[in-house]
Design a protein around this motif. Structure first.
Motif, PDB file in Angstrom:
ATOM      1  N   LEU A 276     -13.182  -3.125  -1.374  1.00  0.00           N
ATOM      2  CA  LEU A 276     -12.854  -3.323   0.039  1.00  0.00           C
ATOM      3  C   LEU A 276     -13.987  -2.843   0.939  1.00  0.00           C
ATOM      4  CD1 LEU A 276      -9.073  -2.338   0.166  1.00  0.00           C
ATOM      5  CD2 LEU A 276     -10.047  -4.586   0.680  1.00  0.00           C
ATOM      6  N   ARG A 277     -14.664  -1.776   0.542  1.00  0.00           N
ATOM      7  CA  ARG A 277     -15.739  -1.223   1.355  1.00  0.00           C
ATOM      8  C   ARG A 277     -17.032  -2.012   1.222  1.00  0.00           C
ATOM      9  NH1 ARG A 277     -14.589   3.689  -0.895  1.00  0.00           N
ATOM     10  NH2 ARG A 277     -16.615   3.606  -1.933  1.00  0.00           N
ATOM     11  N   GLU A 278     -17.335  -2.436  -0.016  1.00  0.00           N
ATOM     12  CA  GLU A 278     -18.674  -2.934  -0.285  1.00  0.00           C
ATOM     13  C   GLU A 278     -18.764  -4.409  -0.653  1.00  0.00           C
ATOM     14  OE1 GLU A 278     -20.415  -0.418  -3.240  1.00  0.00           O
ATOM     15  OE2 GLU A 278     -19.944   1.432  -2.164  1.00  0.00           O
ATOM     16  N   LYS A 279     -17.673  -5.022  -1.094  1.00  0.00           N
ATOM     17  CA  LYS A 279     -17.762  -6.394  -1.586  1.00  0.00           C
ATOM     18  C   LYS A 279     -16.908  -7.394  -0.808  1.00  0.00           C
ATOM     19  CE  LYS A 279     -18.753  -5.059  -6.393  1.00  0.00           C
ATOM     20  NZ  LYS A 279     -18.354  -5.257  -7.812  1.00  0.00           N
ATOM     21  N   ALA A 280     -16.103  -6.918   0.118  1.00  0.00           N
ATOM     22  CA  ALA A 280     -15.180  -7.818   0.816  1.00  0.00           C
ATOM     23  C   ALA A 280     -15.889  -8.615   1.903  1.00  0.00           C
ATOM     24  CB  ALA A 280     -14.035  -7.017   1.427  1.00  0.00           C
ATOM     25  N   THR A 281     -15.528  -9.881   2.002  1.00  0.00           N
ATOM     26  CA  THR A 281     -15.962 -10.707   3.129  1.00  0.00           C
ATOM     27  C   THR A 281     -14.751 -10.945   4.024  1.00  0.00           C
ATOM     28  OG1 THR A 281     -15.525 -12.766   1.909  1.00  0.00           O
ATOM     29  CG2 THR A 281     -17.741 -11.859   1.777  1.00  0.00           C
ATOM     30  N   VAL A 282     -14.963 -10.841   5.320  1.00  0.00           N
ATOM     31  CA  VAL A 282     -13.891 -11.025   6.296  1.00  0.00           C
ATOM     32  C   VAL A 282     -14.272 -12.195   7.192  1.00  0.00           C
ATOM     33  CG1 VAL A 282     -12.521  -9.949   8.120  1.00  0.00           C
ATOM     34  CG2 VAL A 282     -13.386  -8.552   6.229  1.00  0.00           C
ATOM     35  N   THR A 283     -13.430 -13.238   7.185  1.00  0.00           N
ATOM     36  CA  THR A 283     -13.751 -14.482   7.871  1.00  0.00           C
ATOM     37  C   THR A 283     -12.649 -14.858   8.861  1.00  0.00           C
ATOM     38  OG1 THR A 283     -14.802 -15.231   5.822  1.00  0.00           O
ATOM     39  CG2 THR A 283     -14.399 -16.895   7.518  1.00  0.00           C
ATOM     40  N   PRO A 284     -12.988 -15.242  10.094  1.00  0.00           N
ATOM     41  CA  PRO A 284     -11.970 -15.716  11.026  1.00  0.00           C
ATOM     42  C   PRO A 284     -11.500 -17.121  10.634  1.00  0.00           C
ATOM     43  CG  PRO A 284     -14.129 -15.909  12.028  1.00  0.00           C
ATOM     44  CD  PRO A 284     -14.338 -15.223  10.698  1.00  0.00           C
ATOM     45  N   ILE A 285     -10.198 -17.329  10.571  1.00  0.00           N
ATOM     46  CA  ILE A 285      -9.628 -18.629  10.226  1.00  0.00           C
ATOM     47  C   ILE A 285      -8.432 -18.903  11.134  1.00  0.00           C
ATOM     48  CG2 ILE A 285     -10.345 -18.479   7.810  1.00  0.00           C
ATOM     49  CD1 ILE A 285      -7.412 -17.803   7.111  1.00  0.00           C
ATOM     50  N   LYS A 286      -7.770 -20.014  10.909  1.00  0.00           N
ATOM     51  CA  LYS A 286      -6.522 -20.356  11.576  1.00  0.00           C
ATOM     52  C   LYS A 286      -5.424 -20.490  10.522  1.00  0.00           C
ATOM     53  CE  LYS A 286      -8.066 -21.076  15.876  1.00  0.00           C
ATOM     54  NZ  LYS A 286      -7.554 -20.390  17.084  1.00  0.00           N
ATOM     55  N   VAL A 287      -4.189 -20.088  10.850  1.00  0.00           N
ATOM     56  CA  VAL A 287      -3.048 -20.332   9.978  1.00  0.00           C
ATOM     57  C   VAL A 287      -1.946 -21.001  10.789  1.00  0.00           C
ATOM     58  CG1 VAL A 287      -3.527 -18.409   8.423  1.00  0.00           C
ATOM     59  CG2 VAL A 287      -2.076 -18.030  10.400  1.00  0.00           C
ATOM     60  N   SER A 288      -1.131 -21.767  10.117  1.00  0.00           N
ATOM     61  CA  SER A 288      -0.001 -22.417  10.773  1.00  0.00           C
ATOM     62  C   SER A 288       1.158 -21.438  10.861  1.00  0.00           C
ATOM     63  CB  SER A 288       0.427 -23.663   9.989  1.00  0.00           C
ATOM     64  OG  SER A 288      -0.619 -24.605   9.958  1.00  0.00           O
ATOM     65  N   PHE A 289       1.636 -21.241  12.075  1.00  0.00           N
ATOM     66  CA  PHE A 289       2.769 -20.345  12.284  1.00  0.00           C
ATOM     67  C   PHE A 289       3.651 -20.945  13.363  1.00  0.00           C
ATOM     68  CE2 PHE A 289       4.744 -16.580  14.367  1.00  0.00           C
ATOM     69  CZ  PHE A 289       5.569 -16.219  13.307  1.00  0.00           C
ATOM     70  N   GLY A 290       4.904 -21.220  12.994  1.00  0.00           N
ATOM     71  CA  GLY A 290       5.775 -21.912  13.928  1.00  0.00           C
ATOM     72  C   GLY A 290       5.247 -23.320  14.168  1.00  0.00           C
ATOM     73  N   ASP A 291       5.060 -23.662  15.428  1.00  0.00           N
ATOM     74  CA  ASP A 291       4.592 -25.009  15.752  1.00  0.00           C
ATOM     75  C   ASP A 291       3.152 -25.021  16.229  1.00  0.00           C
ATOM     76  OD1 ASP A 291       4.963 -23.687  18.103  1.00  0.00           O
ATOM     77  OD2 ASP A 291       6.188 -25.222  19.072  1.00  0.00           O
ATOM     78  N   LYS A 292       2.390 -23.983  15.869  1.00  0.00           N
ATOM     79  CA  LYS A 292       1.005 -23.937  16.328  1.00  0.00           C
ATOM     80  C   LYS A 292       0.116 -23.232  15.305  1.00  0.00           C
ATOM     81  CE  LYS A 292       1.953 -19.753  19.034  1.00  0.00           C
ATOM     82  NZ  LYS A 292       1.947 -19.149  20.390  1.00  0.00           N
ATOM     83  N   ASP A 293      -1.183 -23.370  15.514  1.00  0.00           N
ATOM     84  CA  ASP A 293      -2.158 -22.644  14.710  1.00  0.00           C
ATOM     85  C   ASP A 293      -2.542 -21.371  15.451  1.00  0.00           C
ATOM     86  OD1 ASP A 293      -2.136 -24.613  12.798  1.00  0.00           O
ATOM     87  OD2 ASP A 293      -3.934 -25.623  13.558  1.00  0.00           O
ATOM     88  N   VAL A 294      -2.585 -20.265  14.709  1.00  0.00           N
ATOM     89  CA  VAL A 294      -2.894 -18.977  15.325  1.00  0.00           C
ATOM     90  C   VAL A 294      -4.114 -18.361  14.644  1.00  0.00           C
ATOM     91  CG1 VAL A 294      -0.492 -18.573  15.989  1.00  0.00           C
ATOM     92  CG2 VAL A 294      -1.314 -17.720  13.788  1.00  0.00           C
ATOM     93  N   ASP A 295      -4.756 -17.443  15.349  1.00  0.00           N
ATOM     94  CA  ASP A 295      -5.930 -16.762  14.809  1.00  0.00           C
ATOM     95  C   ASP A 295      -5.531 -15.835  13.665  1.00  0.00           C
ATOM     96  OD1 ASP A 295      -7.652 -17.959  16.644  1.00  0.00           O
ATOM     97  OD2 ASP A 295      -7.363 -16.357  18.126  1.00  0.00           O
TER      98      ASP A 295
END
Length: 245
Positions: free
Chosen positions: A161-180
């Motif tokens: 988690l400290r040294e090898k993780a990549t964190v990427t902004p995406i969208k997910v479907s929640f309810g009737d919309k896409d959220v961050d």
């Protein structure tokens, strides 16, 4: 009880700031993540993976009186079935008001019938207990299959988690919309000194998706590994069940 021992111990082991080497001996209707959207990361950079999973007040958007449900699946194609029969079940979290504004008291039902696991209760807790519960259950099963020290595996994941993780902004479907949302991915055992003893599971890839728009913030978690021919060594995952409300 402020926090159960499993949540406290695992969060400390995974997120403690002191560097410790990992080689130290010791479903349908889910809010599914889409392909990463063409979105620029915040100017300040992506958040820390450990902070997203363990330090956020994830339960602040889960109303008292509500129930959060996660669909769970574990299956493996390893010969002789060391992980046991495929398991498909649910984990539910009943949410009540805590003593602090963002804190909640929670009663967790982890699986059903003979598959039931002890979990909680959790009192006056701001974080989502599903994270340590999923990881603790996963690590205990993995340690039995590999005949490995659970602490060794926990340390490897913490370091990952400290040294090898990549964190990427995406969208997910929640309810009737896409959220961050944020997608966290890592392979903590890649290049591990003990990889030859891991029966191919050194390829385990951990993927977490979080979103502040989803109650409890945890959208999905997965640990998956395939062999060189594409055969499934392990697939273990859970996802937020929208229809369960």
């Amino acid at each position: 009880m402020r926090l159960t021992h499993v949540a406290t111990a695992l969060a400390v082991i995974l997120c403690a700031p002191t560097l410790v080497s990992a080689t130290e001996t010791a479903a349908p209707a889910q809010a599914n993540a889409t392909t990463p959207a063409v979105v620029n990361a915040p100017k300040t950079g992506s958040p820390n993976a450990g902070d997203l999973l363990f330090e956020q007040p994830q339960m602040k958007n889960a109303p008292p009186g509500s129930t959060i449900t996660y669909d769970y699946l574990r299956r493996s194609g390893i010969a002789k079935g060391p992980f046991g029969a495929p398991l498909q079940d649910t984990i539910t979290i009943k949410v009540e008001k805590g003593k602090q504004p963002d804190a909640r008291d929670m009663d967790v039902t982890m699986f059903s019938g003979l598959n039931r696991r002890p979990a909680g209760p959790f009192e006056d807790m701001t974080g989502n207990p599903i994270v340590p519960l999923f990881l603790e259950n996963h690590i205990m099963a993995l340690s039995k299959v590999l005949e490995a020290n659970p602490r060794y595996l926990k340390l490897a994941i913490r370091k990952g988690l400290r040294e090898k993780a990549t964190v990427t902004p995406i969208k997910v479907s929640f309810g009737d919309k896409d959220v961050d949302a944020w997608r966290i991915e890592m392979r903590p055992f890649e290049g591990d000194a003990q990889s030859q003893r891991m029966r191919g599971l050194d390829t385990l890839t951990y993927t977490f998706v979080t979103s502040p728009s989803v109650p409890g913030e945890i959208v999905s978690m997965e640990a998956a590994s395939k062999n060189g021919e594409g055969g499934e060594l392990l697939e273990e995952k859970l996802g937020y069940e929208q229809k369960a409300g």
